[in-house]
Design a protein around this motif. Structure first.
Motif, short mmCIF file in Angstrom:
data_model
loop_
_atom_site.label_atom_id
_atom_site.label_comp_id
_atom_site.label_asym_id
_atom_site.label_seq_id
_atom_site.Cartn_x
_atom_site.Cartn_y
_atom_site.Cartn_z
N VAL A 1 -1.60 27.43 -10.35
CA VAL A 1 -0.81 27.84 -9.20
C VAL A 1 -1.02 29.32 -8.89
CG1 VAL A 1 1.52 27.99 -8.22
CG2 VAL A 1 1.00 26.19 -9.88
N LEU A 2 -1.34 29.60 -7.63
CA LEU A 2 -1.31 30.98 -7.14
C LEU A 2 -0.03 31.09 -6.33
CD1 LEU A 2 -2.81 33.72 -6.83
CD2 LEU A 2 -3.74 32.83 -4.70
N LEU A 3 0.87 31.98 -6.75
CA LEU A 3 2.17 32.12 -6.09
C LEU A 3 2.26 33.48 -5.40
CD1 LEU A 3 5.65 31.13 -7.48
CD2 LEU A 3 5.29 33.46 -6.67
N LEU A 4 2.67 33.47 -4.14
CA LEU A 4 2.83 34.73 -3.39
C LEU A 4 4.26 34.87 -2.90
CD1 LEU A 4 -0.22 34.49 -0.89
CD2 LEU A 4 -0.28 35.26 -3.25
N GLY A 5 4.83 36.07 -3.09
CA GLY A 5 6.19 36.29 -2.61
C GLY A 5 6.48 37.76 -2.38
N ASP A 6 7.64 38.04 -1.80
CA ASP A 6 8.04 39.44 -1.65
C ASP A 6 9.41 39.71 -2.25
OD1 ASP A 6 9.35 38.09 0.70
OD2 ASP A 6 10.08 40.13 1.02
N SER A 7 10.03 38.64 -2.77
CA SER A 7 11.36 38.78 -3.37
C SER A 7 11.30 38.23 -4.80
CB SER A 7 12.37 37.97 -2.56
OG SER A 7 13.55 37.77 -3.30
N LEU A 8 12.12 38.78 -5.68
CA LEU A 8 12.14 38.26 -7.06
C LEU A 8 12.57 36.79 -7.04
CD1 LEU A 8 13.67 41.27 -9.06
CD2 LEU A 8 11.25 40.65 -8.76
N GLY A 9 13.36 36.40 -6.05
CA GLY A 9 13.78 35.00 -5.91
C GLY A 9 12.61 34.06 -5.67
N ASP A 10 11.52 34.59 -5.14
CA ASP A 10 10.34 33.75 -4.86
C ASP A 10 9.66 33.27 -6.13
OD1 ASP A 10 10.69 34.01 -2.10
OD2 ASP A 10 9.50 35.85 -2.02
N LEU A 11 9.92 33.94 -7.25
CA LEU A 11 9.26 33.57 -8.50
C LEU A 11 9.61 32.17 -8.98
CD1 LEU A 11 9.59 37.02 -10.20
CD2 LEU A 11 7.43 35.77 -9.89
N THR A 12 10.72 31.61 -8.48
CA THR A 12 11.12 30.27 -8.92
C THR A 12 10.50 29.16 -8.06
OG1 THR A 12 13.10 30.27 -7.52
CG2 THR A 12 13.35 31.16 -9.74
N MET A 13 9.68 29.54 -7.09
CA MET A 13 9.11 28.53 -6.18
C MET A 13 8.19 27.54 -6.89
SD MET A 13 8.28 30.59 -2.62
CE MET A 13 6.96 31.58 -3.34
N ALA A 14 7.66 27.93 -8.07
CA ALA A 14 6.75 27.03 -8.79
C ALA A 14 7.48 26.23 -9.87
CB ALA A 14 5.60 27.82 -9.39
N ASP A 15 8.81 26.29 -9.90
CA ASP A 15 9.56 25.61 -10.97
C ASP A 15 9.47 24.09 -10.91
OD1 ASP A 15 10.18 28.15 -11.72
OD2 ASP A 15 12.36 27.89 -11.71
N GLY A 16 9.02 23.55 -9.79
CA GLY A 16 8.89 22.10 -9.68
C GLY A 16 7.53 21.58 -10.11
N VAL A 17 6.60 22.47 -10.44
CA VAL A 17 5.26 22.04 -10.84
C VAL A 17 5.32 21.45 -12.25
CG1 VAL A 17 2.88 22.78 -11.25
CG2 VAL A 17 4.22 23.87 -9.44
N SER A 18 4.85 20.20 -12.39
CA SER A 18 4.93 19.58 -13.71
C SER A 18 3.70 19.95 -14.52
CB SER A 18 5.06 18.06 -13.58
OG SER A 18 3.90 17.53 -13.02
N GLU A 19 3.92 20.32 -15.74
CA GLU A 19 2.86 20.74 -16.67
C GLU A 19 1.87 21.75 -16.09
OE1 GLU A 19 1.17 17.51 -19.01
OE2 GLU A 19 2.79 16.22 -18.28
N PRO A 20 2.38 22.91 -15.68
CA PRO A 20 1.46 23.93 -15.16
C PRO A 20 0.58 24.49 -16.28
CG PRO A 20 3.68 24.81 -15.35
CD PRO A 20 3.78 23.36 -15.68
N LYS A 21 -0.68 24.82 -15.96
CA LYS A 21 -1.56 25.44 -16.94
C LYS A 21 -1.56 26.95 -16.75
CE LYS A 21 -4.87 21.98 -18.47
NZ LYS A 21 -5.01 21.01 -17.35
N ASN A 22 -1.90 27.36 -15.55
CA ASN A 22 -1.91 28.79 -15.25
C ASN A 22 -1.11 29.06 -13.98
OD1 ASN A 22 -4.07 29.82 -17.21
ND2 ASN A 22 -5.11 28.15 -16.16
N ILE A 23 -0.22 30.03 -14.04
CA ILE A 23 0.49 30.46 -12.84
C ILE A 23 0.25 31.95 -12.68
CG2 ILE A 23 2.71 30.64 -11.66
CD1 ILE A 23 3.73 28.28 -13.18
N LEU A 24 -0.38 32.31 -11.57
CA LEU A 24 -0.62 33.73 -11.29
C LEU A 24 0.29 34.13 -10.13
CD1 LEU A 24 -2.52 36.16 -12.06
CD2 LEU A 24 -3.82 35.54 -10.02
N THR A 25 1.15 35.13 -10.37
CA THR A 25 2.11 35.51 -9.34
C THR A 25 1.75 36.86 -8.73
OG1 THR A 25 3.60 36.56 -10.95
CG2 THR A 25 3.97 34.23 -10.51
N ILE A 26 1.80 36.91 -7.41
CA ILE A 26 1.51 38.15 -6.68
C ILE A 26 2.74 38.52 -5.86
CG2 ILE A 26 0.02 39.28 -4.98
CD1 ILE A 26 -2.19 37.38 -5.67
N GLY A 27 3.23 39.74 -6.04
CA GLY A 27 4.43 40.18 -5.32
C GLY A 27 4.13 41.32 -4.36
#
Ligand code: C5P
Ligand code: MG
Length: 297
Positions: free
Chosen positions: A233-259
């Motif tokens: 998952v590549l996750l993009l957000g501008d709020s700390l609240g956006d970090l939970t957007m990937a919480d529904g991904v089942s068995e994630p391997k890599n999550i890269l977050t960009i703020g």
């Protein structure tokens, strides 16, 4: 082995050396990008916030509108309502971005803000057929490099989930008018519900605000067939609240977050560096996500 990875991404992703890019653990970022590249486009999904993440925060020193702000147009709402909405913005936005309050503390206040504004919008009897014109007349702009971003994901059949606490109908109109509403784009947001004459009568479903995206991720995103089996998952957000957007991904391997750190930079820098893998300070472009995607896909 680590040494090779360092060299790899320096050569392959020169954008990571820009001075607007901050990273807590550069080597971890490089390892993650490398292993996402090894797995390829077929394992990737992109989850992005919309307002102030895919759209610009400022242009020529002027603040750009959120999807809610786009509705501040006399075609849709009267002056008194606009004034009230601006007052609410002045009250609640500083709370939204306040580093001295926890998400738990902010949560009921965000519900209050969204609920009040949605009630005002319903009272204005907004017409569905006027939304396109309001978007046209607005200053809303997607970030520089948006075309490459959307087109590349579409060409590589990488699903893009746009997860927004804004107004879904307005959001869709923005990406449609920019010709990037491709078939790989899925939107979770607050959608308007119109009566048979095309007048706004309510908002559909569970309210989404900045600090309850986790619930939407579990109840809505987790069920999306198109995202199944994509464990990077590549996750993009501008709020700390956006970090939970990937919480529904089942068995994630890599999550890269960009703020994107757009506002109150000095006050929020530390918390952003501690929370996102990559922090982009006052960067109005999608250059860094684009360069990572160019490397992975
Ligand atoms: O797409 P995103 O989840 O970022 O949309 C939510 C943003 O919209 C919030 O960060 C908030 O600042 C803004 N907002 C607004 N007017 C409202 C409610 C939220 O501009 N009435
Ligand atoms: Mg946002």
């Amino acid at each position: 082995v680590l040494g090779i990875w360092h060299q790899l991404s320096k050569k392959e992703i020169p954008e990571l050396a820009k001075c607007s890019v901050l990273m807590r653990e550069r080597s971890k970022v490089e390892e993650t990008i490398y292993s996402m590249q090894q797995a390829g486009a077929g394992s990737l999904q992109v989850i992005s916030d919309f307002d102030m993440t895919l759209t610009r925060f400022a242009y020529n020193g002027k603040r750009m509108p959120t999807t809610h702000n786009i509705l501040d147009n006399r075609l849709l709402i009267n002056e008194a309502c606009a004034k009230r909405m601006r007052e609410l913005m002045n009250t609640y936005y500083p709370i939204e971005i306040d580093t001295n309050r926890s998400a738990e503390e902010k949560l009921p206040l965000m519900v209050e803000w969204w609920t009040k504004v949605h009630k005002l919008l319903i009272q204005q009897k907004i017409r569905k057929d006027m939304l396109g014109m309001a978007v046209k007349e607005s200053n809303a702009m997607l970030r520089d490099g948006y075309k490459q971003f959307f087109d590349r994901l579409s060409e590589n059949q990488v699903p893009l989930l746009i997860f927004s606490a804004g107004v879904g109908d307005v959001l869709e109109e923005v990406i449609r008018q920019n010709h990037v509403f491709h078939p790989n784009v899925h939107v979770i947001s607050n959608y308007m519900d119109f009566d048979h004459t095309g007048v706004l009568r309510s908002f559909q479903g569970q309210l989404i605000h900045t600090f309850n995206k986790r619930e939407g991720a579990l109840s809505q995103a987790a069920g999306l067939r198109q995202l199944k089996g994509r464990s990077n998952v590549l996750l993009l957000g501008d709020s700390l609240g956006d970090l939970t957007m990937a919480d529904g991904v089942s068995e994630p391997k890599n999550i890269l977050t960009i703020g994107f750190l757009n506002d109150q930079v000095e006050e929020r820098k530390e918390s952003y560096i501690n929370s996102f893998d990559i922090v982009l300070v006052n960067d109005e472009t999608l250059d860094v996500p684009n360069s990572i995607l160019r490397y992975i896909t």
